[in-house]
Motif scaffolding. Structure first.
Motif, PDB file in Angstrom:
ATOM      1  N   ILE A 107       0.841  -1.208   0.000  1.00 40.35           N
ATOM      2  CA  ILE A 107       0.000   0.000   0.000  1.00 40.35           C
ATOM      3  C   ILE A 107       0.876   1.258   0.000  1.00 40.35           C
ATOM      4  N   ALA A 108       1.870   1.303   0.903  1.00 43.20           N
ATOM      5  CA  ALA A 108       2.693   2.510   1.010  1.00 43.20           C
ATOM      6  C   ALA A 108       3.481   2.754  -0.279  1.00 43.20           C
ATOM      7  N   LEU A 109       4.114   1.706  -0.800  1.00 48.19           N
ATOM      8  CA  LEU A 109       4.900   1.880  -2.023  1.00 48.19           C
ATOM      9  C   LEU A 109       4.002   2.257  -3.195  1.00 48.19           C
ATOM     10  N   ALA A 110       2.790   1.665  -3.246  1.00 50.36           N
ATOM     11  CA  ALA A 110       1.867   1.975  -4.342  1.00 50.36           C
ATOM     12  C   ALA A 110       1.366   3.416  -4.237  1.00 50.36           C
ATOM     13  N   MET A 111       1.179   3.907  -3.001  1.00 46.72           N
ATOM     14  CA  MET A 111       0.740   5.301  -2.844  1.00 46.72           C
ATOM     15  C   MET A 111       1.800   6.253  -3.390  1.00 46.72           C
ATOM     16  N   VAL A 112       3.074   5.945  -3.087  1.00 47.75           N
ATOM     17  CA  VAL A 112       4.161   6.789  -3.583  1.00 47.75           C
ATOM     18  C   VAL A 112       4.275   6.662  -5.110  1.00 47.75           C
ATOM     19  N   PHE A 113       4.285   5.410  -5.587  1.00 44.98           N
ATOM     20  CA  PHE A 113       4.394   5.160  -7.024  1.00 44.98           C
ATOM     21  C   PHE A 113       3.239   5.837  -7.765  1.00 44.98           C
ATOM     22  N   GLY A 114       2.044   5.760  -7.176  1.00 48.36           N
ATOM     23  CA  GLY A 114       0.874   6.365  -7.800  1.00 48.36           C
ATOM     24  C   GLY A 114       1.038   7.863  -7.980  1.00 48.36           C
ATOM     25  N   ALA A 115       1.565   8.530  -6.946  1.00 46.37           N
ATOM     26  CA  ALA A 115       1.715   9.993  -7.028  1.00 46.37           C
ATOM     27  C   ALA A 115       2.710  10.377  -8.120  1.00 46.37           C
ATOM     28  N   PHE A 116       3.841   9.688  -8.156  1.00 44.14           N
ATOM     29  CA  PHE A 116       4.845  10.044  -9.167  1.00 44.14           C
ATOM     30  C   PHE A 116       4.385   9.651 -10.571  1.00 44.14           C
ATOM     31  N   SER A 117       3.749   8.460 -10.682  1.00 45.83           N
ATOM     32  CA  SER A 117       3.351   8.023 -12.018  1.00 45.83           C
ATOM     33  C   SER A 117       2.201   8.874 -12.549  1.00 45.83           C
ATOM     34  N   ALA A 118       1.384   9.443 -11.641  1.00 44.11           N
ATOM     35  CA  ALA A 118       0.307  10.321 -12.103  1.00 44.11           C
ATOM     36  C   ALA A 118       0.889  11.498 -12.896  1.00 44.11           C
ATOM     37  N   ALA A 159       4.976   7.552 -21.893  1.00 44.68           N
ATOM     38  CA  ALA A 159       5.154   7.412 -20.443  1.00 44.68           C
ATOM     39  C   ALA A 159       6.213   6.388 -20.070  1.00 44.68           C
ATOM     40  N   LEU A 160       6.566   5.520 -21.007  1.00 44.77           N
ATOM     41  CA  LEU A 160       7.438   4.393 -20.664  1.00 44.77           C
ATOM     42  C   LEU A 160       8.779   4.797 -20.033  1.00 44.77           C
ATOM     43  N   PRO A 161       9.509   5.777 -20.599  1.00 43.07           N
ATOM     44  CA  PRO A 161      10.782   6.124 -19.961  1.00 43.07           C
ATOM     45  C   PRO A 161      10.603   6.593 -18.512  1.00 43.07           C
ATOM     46  N   GLY A 162       9.609   7.444 -18.283  1.00 47.04           N
ATOM     47  CA  GLY A 162       9.365   7.947 -16.927  1.00 47.04           C
ATOM     48  C   GLY A 162       8.940   6.835 -15.988  1.00 47.04           C
ATOM     49  N   LEU A 163       8.031   5.969 -16.465  1.00 45.81           N
ATOM     50  CA  LEU A 163       7.566   4.871 -15.622  1.00 45.81           C
ATOM     51  C   LEU A 163       8.707   3.905 -15.321  1.00 45.81           C
ATOM     52  N   GLY A 164       9.606   3.729 -16.289  1.00 48.84           N
ATOM     53  CA  GLY A 164      10.764   2.852 -16.074  1.00 48.84           C
ATOM     54  C   GLY A 164      11.630   3.353 -14.935  1.00 48.84           C
ATOM     55  N   ASN A 165      11.888   4.657 -14.931  1.00 54.24           N
ATOM     56  CA  ASN A 165      12.657   5.244 -13.824  1.00 54.24           C
ATOM     57  C   ASN A 165      11.955   5.014 -12.493  1.00 54.24           C
ATOM     58  N   LEU A 166      10.624   5.210 -12.502  1.00 52.77           N
ATOM     59  CA  LEU A 166       9.863   5.045 -11.260  1.00 52.77           C
ATOM     60  C   LEU A 166       9.921   3.603 -10.780  1.00 52.77           C
ATOM     61  N   TRP A 167       9.876   2.678 -11.742  1.00 48.92           N
ATOM     62  CA  TRP A 167       9.953   1.253 -11.379  1.00 48.92           C
ATOM     63  C   TRP A 167      11.274   0.980 -10.649  1.00 48.92           C
ATOM     64  N   ILE A 168      12.379   1.490 -11.195  1.00 46.54           N
ATOM     65  CA  ILE A 168      13.680   1.237 -10.559  1.00 46.54           C
ATOM     66  C   ILE A 168      13.738   1.894  -9.181  1.00 46.54           C
ATOM     67  N   ASN A 169      13.195   3.114  -9.086  1.00 45.35           N
ATOM     68  CA  ASN A 169      13.146   3.774  -7.768  1.00 45.35           C
ATOM     69  C   ASN A 169      12.347   2.942  -6.773  1.00 45.35           C
ATOM     70  N   MET A 170      11.221   2.409  -7.244  1.00 43.89           N
ATOM     71  CA  MET A 170      10.350   1.644  -6.352  1.00 43.89           C
ATOM     72  C   MET A 170      11.041   0.361  -5.924  1.00 43.89           C
ATOM     73  N   LEU A 171      11.735  -0.264  -6.877  1.00 43.12           N
ATOM     74  CA  LEU A 171      12.486  -1.485  -6.571  1.00 43.12           C
ATOM     75  C   LEU A 171      13.482  -1.218  -5.441  1.00 43.12           C
ATOM     76  N   LYS A 172      14.130  -0.065  -5.512  1.00 39.48           N
ATOM     77  CA  LYS A 172      15.093   0.285  -4.466  1.00 39.48           C
ATOM     78  C   LYS A 172      14.384   0.618  -3.155  1.00 39.48           C
ATOM     79  N   ASP A 173      13.218   1.269  -3.277  1.00 43.61           N
ATOM     80  CA  ASP A 173      12.480   1.646  -2.062  1.00 43.61           C
ATOM     81  C   ASP A 173      11.944   0.432  -1.309  1.00 43.61           C
ATOM     82  N   THR A 174      11.839  -0.719  -1.989  1.00 41.76           N
ATOM     83  CA  THR A 174      11.350  -1.899  -1.266  1.00 41.76           C
ATOM     84  C   THR A 174      12.259  -2.226  -0.086  1.00 41.76           C
ATOM     85  N   SER A 175      13.531  -1.787  -0.161  1.00 41.90           N
ATOM     86  CA  SER A 175      14.456  -2.077   0.947  1.00 41.90           C
ATOM     87  C   SER A 175      13.950  -1.478   2.260  1.00 41.90           C
ATOM     88  N   LEU A 176      13.078  -0.460   2.172  1.00 39.57           N
ATOM     89  CA  LEU A 176      12.580   0.183   3.393  1.00 39.57           C
ATOM     90  C   LEU A 176      11.713  -0.743   4.228  1.00 39.57           C
TER      91      LEU A 176
END
Lengths: 235, 250
Positions: A107-118, A159-176
């Motif tokens: 939920i938390a990661l999706a909320m963050v991902f949602g805001a940036f991907s919007a 949107a693909l390049p931007g979403l790709g960056n967000l995916w990598i950021n989110m992958l890293k944020d999973t460490s939290l």
């Protein structure tokens, strides 16, 4: 050193691999939820309804200004408290339950991902060529067909390049999530460190695994971008 | 939940945390601002083989979570304790604040270098040629043409990076530093009052909002000569009108 990382009884290889599996599951589970939130918020921010637009912009501003880890704590602690309050209200004698850290993480990661991907999606919608939509209307396509055949493939491309960056950021944020006691890669590394007293070796291994996942994602994304841009004239 | 009682009792602690957050962010941004221009120039001009180590460093930093980097330095340094003690560096690595600061500097330097590289590559070649034609030497061209333009191009992205760094500094709380989040977790563990998290969120948002305002003002100032004049009306017009009025009065 390789003994420590081997599989089986003596080594930590399999434990760490289990952690990698949790990390991957978490990221993959977050992606569709996050994209869904992203689309909803993007539509809200682009709508003609003023209060709705304010909510859309407010949400992106708020989520982008908060540290991801704070969002995670708020969701994990807050939702847990809320859930238990609801259960208590439902039946007074009920046992309090623990809110699953995996779901809190998603939920938390999706909320963050949602805001940036919007923001990324909104940019993609704005980049659409109006003329193509008109062309679709001219050949008699319904709004639904126009969305699926003309708008969506192009939004995907923009949107693909931007979403790709967000995916990598989110992958890293999973460490939290390791901080809220989910057995992901980071957490398993921590356990291994506690046993072996070799912090540098194991955290370096964890870093290398994250790095590998990021590089792999980048490679796949480059392929997807190439595929999305097929048939586009290069100048 | 008693949000107002909590904030009345604990606001000095939260403010204390805010100072630590600002200190961490400011110091690592400052260090990166000093190092990254050199690295960015190197990234633009050096041969591919010479800059391979730099590219590897940047790729590593961008491909790994900042939390893992922090643990690698803070806990990882313990593995080399005898060696570090011998070199007299142990007292540095023993302090979590130093480790967090070092991690954040290494992290944000990599990002800022890439941002600035983009800025430098965006500088119009014709302007550099013009500088050469006027007989400027290399140093002059960098100082008068390349960097002013590169910073103008990179300014918004640099601002974003500083905000990201400010948010990432919340991770320092994991290694026992009492920044905003560290204080918040401490207060929460004492009171179990959830509203303290909401106060922390408000504090972070305020810091971001104030920073964005300052950064945008600086951007307007940097681009003063390029912007259409109506952007500057707020500043210049009011000034003009007051001077004109004063002249008229006299």
């Amino acid at each position: 050193m390789f003994e420590l990382l081997s599989f089986g009884e003596n080594g930590w290889g399999d434990e760490i691999l289990d952690g990698v599996a949790i990390t991957a599951q978490l990221a993959i589970a977050t992606l569709p939820v996050g994209l869904f939130i992203g689309f909803i918020v993007a539509f809200a921010a682009m709508s003609k309804n003023k209060p709705l637009r304010a909510i859309g912009y407010g949400y992106t501003t708020l989520m982008r200004g908060l540290p991801e880890i704070l969002t995670l704590f708020v969701v994990y602690n807050g939702a847990g408290l809320l859930l238990n309050a609801l259960i208590k209200w439902w039946s007074v004698g009920a046992e309090p339950i623990d809110f699953s850290p995996f779901i809190a993480g998603v939920i938390a990661l999706a909320m963050v991902f949602g805001a940036f991907s919007a923001e990324v999606l909104r940019g993609a919608f704005n980049a659409l060529d109006e003329g193509q939509v008109e062309a679709g209307r001219a050949v008699g396509m319904s709004p639904k067909v126009i969305f699926w055949r003309i708008k969506l493939p192009q939004i995907w491309r923009f949107a693909l390049p931007g979403l790709g960056n967000l995916w990598i950021n989110m992958l890293k944020d999973t460490s939290l999530v390791s901080i809220i006691a989910l057995n992901d890669l980071m957490r398993m590394t921590k356990v291994a460190v506690a046993f072996t007293k070799q912090p540098f070796t194991f955290y370096l291994v964890a870093c290398l695994i994250y790095w590998l996942m990021s590089l792999l994602s980048e490679m796949i994304l480059a392929k997807m971008e190439k595929n999305a841009n097929r048939g586009i004239r290069r100048v | 939940m008693e949000p107002f009682e909590i904030i009345i009792e604990y606001w000095p602690k939260l403010l204390d945390g805010a100072l630590i957050t600002l200190k961490l962010t400011f110091l690592c941004t400052l260090a990166a601002a000093i190092i990254s221009p050199c690295l960015a120039l190197f990234r633009v001009n050096a041969s591919p083989i010479a800059q391979a180590p730099l590219r590897l460093y940047i790729s590593f930093i961008r491909g790994t979570p900042i939390l893992a980097q922090l643990f690698l330095i803070y806990y990882g340094s313990g593995q080399f304790r005898p060696l570090l003690q011998e070199w007299g560096l142990w007292s540095f690595f023993r302090d979590p604040f130093n480790c967090a600061l070092l991690t954040f500097i290494l992290n944000t330097t990599a990002y800022q270098t890439e941002i600035l590289r983009g800025g430098i590559m965006g500088v119009n070649l014709g302007e550099i040629e013009a500088g050469k034609a006027l007989g400027m030497n290399k140093m002059r061209i960098l100082q008068r043409i390349v960097f002013p333009h590169a910073y103008r191009i990179a300014w918004p992205a640099l601002g974003n990076e500083i905000i990201l760094m400010m948010k990432a500094s919340a991770l320092a709380s994991v290694v026992t530093i009492f920044d905003i989040l560290g204080r918040t977790r401490q207060i929460f563990s004492r009171t179990f009052d959830f509203s303290i998290y909401l106060w922390a969120a408000i504090l972070y948002i305020c810091i971001t909002a104030i920073f964005v305002l300052i950064w945008r003002q600086a951007e307007l100032r940097l681009n003063k000569h390029i912007l259409p004049s109506d952007h500057l009306i707020s500043a210049d017009d009011s000034f003009q009108s007051t001077t004109v009025k004063r002249l008229r009065d006299e």
